[in-house]
Design a protein around this motif. Structure first.
Motif, PDB file in Angstrom:
ATOM      1  N   THR A 102       0.854  -1.192   0.000  1.00  0.00           N
ATOM      2  CA  THR A 102       0.000   0.000   0.000  1.00  0.00           C
ATOM      3  C   THR A 102       0.887   1.238   0.000  1.00  0.00           C
ATOM      4  OG1 THR A 102      -0.102   0.028   2.401  1.00  0.00           O
ATOM      5  CG2 THR A 102      -1.897  -1.099   1.265  1.00  0.00           C
ATOM      6  N   HIS A 103       0.378   2.272  -0.611  1.00  0.00           N
ATOM      7  CA  HIS A 103       1.065   3.554  -0.461  1.00  0.00           C
ATOM      8  C   HIS A 103       0.059   4.686  -0.534  1.00  0.00           C
ATOM      9  CE1 HIS A 103       1.068   3.656  -4.887  1.00  0.00           C
ATOM     10  NE2 HIS A 103       1.251   4.949  -4.775  1.00  0.00           N
ATOM     11  N   THR A 104       0.498   5.832  -0.016  1.00  0.00           N
ATOM     12  CA  THR A 104      -0.368   7.004   0.033  1.00  0.00           C
ATOM     13  C   THR A 104       0.042   7.945  -1.091  1.00  0.00           C
ATOM     14  OG1 THR A 104      -0.464   6.766   2.430  1.00  0.00           O
ATOM     15  CG2 THR A 104      -1.179   8.878   1.530  1.00  0.00           C
ATOM     16  N   ILE A 105      -0.900   8.228  -1.964  1.00  0.00           N
ATOM     17  CA  ILE A 105      -0.598   9.108  -3.102  1.00  0.00           C
ATOM     18  C   ILE A 105      -0.387  10.532  -2.585  1.00  0.00           C
ATOM     19  CG2 ILE A 105      -1.572  10.122  -5.202  1.00  0.00           C
ATOM     20  CD1 ILE A 105      -3.042   7.481  -5.664  1.00  0.00           C
ATOM     21  N   SER A 106       0.697  11.147  -3.042  1.00  0.00           N
ATOM     22  CA  SER A 106       0.967  12.505  -2.564  1.00  0.00           C
ATOM     23  C   SER A 106       1.890  13.245  -3.540  1.00  0.00           C
ATOM     24  CB  SER A 106       1.628  12.459  -1.192  1.00  0.00           C
ATOM     25  OG  SER A 106       2.010  13.762  -0.808  1.00  0.00           O
ATOM     26  N   ALA A 107       1.647  14.535  -3.653  1.00  0.00           N
ATOM     27  CA  ALA A 107       2.544  15.382  -4.457  1.00  0.00           C
ATOM     28  C   ALA A 107       3.934  15.429  -3.842  1.00  0.00           C
ATOM     29  CB  ALA A 107       1.971  16.796  -4.563  1.00  0.00           C
ATOM     30  N   ALA A 108       4.021  15.136  -2.548  1.00  0.00           N
ATOM     31  CA  ALA A 108       5.336  15.176  -1.885  1.00  0.00           C
ATOM     32  C   ALA A 108       6.246  14.061  -2.388  1.00  0.00           C
ATOM     33  CB  ALA A 108       5.159  15.067  -0.370  1.00  0.00           C
ATOM     34  N   THR A 109       5.661  12.983  -2.902  1.00  0.00           N
ATOM     35  CA  THR A 109       6.482  11.839  -3.321  1.00  0.00           C
ATOM     36  C   THR A 109       6.340  11.490  -4.818  1.00  0.00           C
ATOM     37  OG1 THR A 109       4.681  10.443  -2.525  1.00  0.00           O
ATOM     38  CG2 THR A 109       6.597  10.702  -1.062  1.00  0.00           C
ATOM     39  N   HIS A 110       5.375  12.060  -5.494  1.00  0.00           N
ATOM     40  CA  HIS A 110       5.225  11.663  -6.903  1.00  0.00           C
ATOM     41  C   HIS A 110       6.344  12.275  -7.758  1.00  0.00           C
ATOM     42  CE1 HIS A 110       2.205  15.163  -8.036  1.00  0.00           C
ATOM     43  NE2 HIS A 110       3.440  15.564  -8.170  1.00  0.00           N
ATOM     44  N   HIS A 111       6.487  11.749  -8.970  1.00  0.00           N
ATOM     45  CA  HIS A 111       7.557  12.209  -9.865  1.00  0.00           C
ATOM     46  C   HIS A 111       7.057  13.205 -10.905  1.00  0.00           C
ATOM     47  CE1 HIS A 111       8.970   8.439  -8.144  1.00  0.00           C
ATOM     48  NE2 HIS A 111      10.191   8.869  -8.345  1.00  0.00           N
ATOM     49  N   MET A 112       5.751  13.406 -10.968  1.00  0.00           N
ATOM     50  CA  MET A 112       5.195  14.330 -11.947  1.00  0.00           C
ATOM     51  C   MET A 112       5.607  15.750 -11.555  1.00  0.00           C
ATOM     52  SD  MET A 112       1.468  12.470 -12.467  1.00  0.00           S
ATOM     53  CE  MET A 112       1.045  12.376 -10.727  1.00  0.00           C
ATOM     54  N   ARG A 113       5.873  16.591 -12.571  1.00  0.00           N
ATOM     55  CA  ARG A 113       6.412  17.917 -12.288  1.00  0.00           C
ATOM     56  C   ARG A 113       5.269  18.901 -12.042  1.00  0.00           C
ATOM     57  NH1 ARG A 113       9.698  20.163 -17.038  1.00  0.00           N
ATOM     58  NH2 ARG A 113      11.312  18.628 -16.650  1.00  0.00           N
ATOM     59  N   VAL A 114       4.512  18.617 -11.021  1.00  0.00           N
ATOM     60  CA  VAL A 114       3.344  19.439 -10.730  1.00  0.00           C
ATOM     61  C   VAL A 114       3.147  19.432  -9.211  1.00  0.00           C
ATOM     62  CG1 VAL A 114       1.787  17.480 -11.214  1.00  0.00           C
ATOM     63  CG2 VAL A 114       0.894  19.787 -11.330  1.00  0.00           C
ATOM     64  N   ASP A 115       2.732  20.579  -8.681  1.00  0.00           N
ATOM     65  CA  ASP A 115       2.769  20.766  -7.232  1.00  0.00           C
ATOM     66  C   ASP A 115       1.463  20.420  -6.525  1.00  0.00           C
ATOM     67  OD1 ASP A 115       1.596  22.874  -8.530  1.00  0.00           O
ATOM     68  OD2 ASP A 115       2.672  24.443  -7.447  1.00  0.00           O
ATOM     69  N   TYR A 116       0.673  19.554  -7.122  1.00  0.00           N
ATOM     70  CA  TYR A 116      -0.480  18.990  -6.402  1.00  0.00           C
ATOM     71  C   TYR A 116      -0.805  17.655  -7.032  1.00  0.00           C
ATOM     72  CZ  TYR A 116      -3.916  19.801 -10.149  1.00  0.00           C
ATOM     73  OH  TYR A 116      -4.631  19.739 -11.317  1.00  0.00           O
ATOM     74  N   ASN A 117      -1.534  16.851  -6.295  1.00  0.00           N
ATOM     75  CA  ASN A 117      -2.005  15.578  -6.845  1.00  0.00           C
ATOM     76  C   ASN A 117      -3.506  15.498  -6.591  1.00  0.00           C
ATOM     77  OD1 ASN A 117      -2.668  12.695  -7.119  1.00  0.00           O
ATOM     78  ND2 ASN A 117      -0.457  12.486  -7.425  1.00  0.00           N
ATOM     79  N   PRO A 118      -4.305  15.230  -7.622  1.00  0.00           N
ATOM     80  CA  PRO A 118      -5.761  15.219  -7.426  1.00  0.00           C
ATOM     81  C   PRO A 118      -6.226  14.153  -6.431  1.00  0.00           C
ATOM     82  CG  PRO A 118      -5.188  14.947  -9.765  1.00  0.00           C
ATOM     83  CD  PRO A 118      -3.904  14.940  -9.006  1.00  0.00           C
TER      84      PRO A 118
END
Ligand code: URP
Ligand code: ZN
Ligand code: ZN
Length: 452
Positions: free
Chosen positions: A395-411
């Motif tokens: 399991t993991h928690t989706i977050s802009a803090a850890t994603h690799h996409m170059r965008v400062d939020y995650n829907p």
């Protein structure tokens, strides 16, 4: 390099079997129980799935959009794709009005070459098709750019008339290409937008209110009718409304070659998101309600829709918030990295469908529809060694803090999902391990796709 993946549960759209997978160079050499072979690297996949690398046939990397440009380029976007288990993308090259379709592809080749970390192909967004330009469609199909997206929405920018759509469909009926339709009634939407603005209603909630489900269903119905008249297949992108699903399902029930795609945002998010910082959820079609969501999930399980792609079109919050008026907010959300985990969690873990259907929706189906199968989208000797060792329990928690996409939020910020890629191979080389990118920018190659 030879890679041996041992003891995994190998999944294709056709079934599962506990087996070893041996790769040799860029392709799969063998799939069999207990392969005895030397390898440069061996992975133990006991208790894990071995899946074909994901195929995302709807991305917008480095795409100009008015004053803005989508935030991921081919480097950052494909790193994010790889980390999420996607090893093939098909991006949209946009034709400038008055310019040739070939120029659009050349411009997108220049964006991708030397940057993409995974393999890529192109569709062309056709904004203007005088009859003299129609032969360019045949030339592109012959060059491996076999699909063309047309819009019934965005008047003055992307929308084309029914005659243009019909001519494009007639052309693909003959040349083996495929028309993809963005199906929303742009005229109706424009009138509703003007009324909202005239009434002083400018907030992001208006985005959904001015793009009603029936405007999507009408355009979907029309696109299907035009395709039937032309004797051509049609692929409806980003289906969001229950009424639009009904149109696709009814056409398929009549035996027509009509195909539908939906995206994670329509499966996991609803229109109440427009109530609070709604700009980040502005996308077209807009988010719908729970009834639409249930219809989409049911259609994926029942085979009424054939693909889940992302429509990855990220904009940073500064861009999303630059203009308060809803018609001026750049449309699109990030998702290239989260598609596989979200769909596994919401589809397989939640018991809506099995892991074979998951593979069919995320890899095999799109690869077949867009001329990439069996090179991509399956696990078989001779296919590209695009493989994912998938941990169904992590399991993991989706977050802009850890994603690799170059965008400062995650829907999907804060959402916990079960199921994640442990190791991702692209043409035989590791590109992601334990959620970290280990590949190389520029290793991705242009894919010449086959006509139907
Ligand atoms: O709002 C969206 N979906 N932006 C991307 C372009 C498109 O229509 O697919
Ligand atoms: Zn679209
Ligand atoms: Zn799109």
């Amino acid at each position: 390099m030879r890679v041996l993946i041992r003891n995994g549960t190998v999944v294709t759209a056709g079934g599962t079997l506990v087996a070893d997978v041996l790769t040799d160079g860029e392709t799969i050499a063998a799939v069999a129980p207990a392969i005895h072979a030397t390898a440069d690297r061996t992975y133990d996949a006991a208790g894990k799935y071995v899946l074909p690398g994901g195929v995302d046939v709807h991305t917008h990397l480095d795409m100009p959009y008015g004053d803005f440009t989508s935030a991921d380029d081919f480097a950052s976007g494909t790193v994010a794709a790889a980390c999420g288990g996607t090893t093939t993308i098909v991006d949209f090259a946009v034709q400038d009005r008055g310019a040739s379709l070939h120029d659009a592809v050349a411009a997108w080749q220049a964006r991708a070459e030397g940057r993409a970390a995974v393999d890529y192909g192109f569709h062309v967004i056709v904004t203007d098709l005088p009859p003299a330009r129609e032969p360019e469609m045949d030339e592109l199909v012959a060059e491996g750019v076999t699909s063309f997206k047309l819009f019934t929405a965005y008047p003055g920018r992307l929308m084309v008339d029914d005659a243009t759509i019909f001519r494009a469909l007639l052309r693909t009926a003959a040349n083996g290409g495929t028309v993809m339709m963005h199906a929303e009634n742009g005229g109706v939407i424009e009138v509703l937008q003007q009324r909202a603005l005239a009434g002083g209603r400018t907030d992001p909630r208006q985005h959904a209110l001015t793009r009603p489900p029936l405007a999507e269903a009408e355009a979907t119905h029309r696109a299907i009718a035009l395709a039937e008249l032309a004797g051509a297949p049609v692929y409806i992108v980003h289906v969001s409304a229950a009424e639009a699903v009904d149109e696709v399902a009814a056409a398929r029930a009549r035996g027509l070659p009509v195909f539908g795609e939906t995206c994670p945002q329509y499966l996991f998010l609803t229109a109440d998101r427009y109530d609070d910082d709604g700009a980040r959820f502005v996308m077209s079609p807009p988010l719908r309600d729970r009834r639409a969501q249930a219809r989409l999930w049911g259609a994926l399980a029942a085979g009424e829709l054939q693909a889940v792609a992302t429509d990855h079109c990220p904009f940073r919050l500064a861009d999303k918030h630059k203009h308060a008026e809803f018609t001026k907010i750049p449309g699109g959300v990030p998702g290239i990295e989260t598609r596989m985990s979200l769909l596994f969690d919401g589809g397989v873990v939640a018991g809506r469908f099995g892991v074979e259907r998951f593979v069919e929706l995320t890899a095999t189906g799109p690869a077949k529809l867009f001329g990439l199968f069996p090179r991509k989208g399956t696990i078989a000797p001779g296919s590209d060694a695009d493989l994912v060792i998938w941990d169904p329990d992590r399991t993991h928690t989706i977050s802009a803090a850890t994603h690799h996409m170059r965008v400062d939020y995650n829907p999907y910020e804060g959402r916990v999902v079960r199921g994640a890629p442990d190791v991702v191979l692209a043409r035989g080389l590791p590109v992601a391990e334990g959620g970290a990118f280990v590949g190389r920018a520029g290793a991705g190659r242009f894919l010449r796709r086959a006509p139907r």
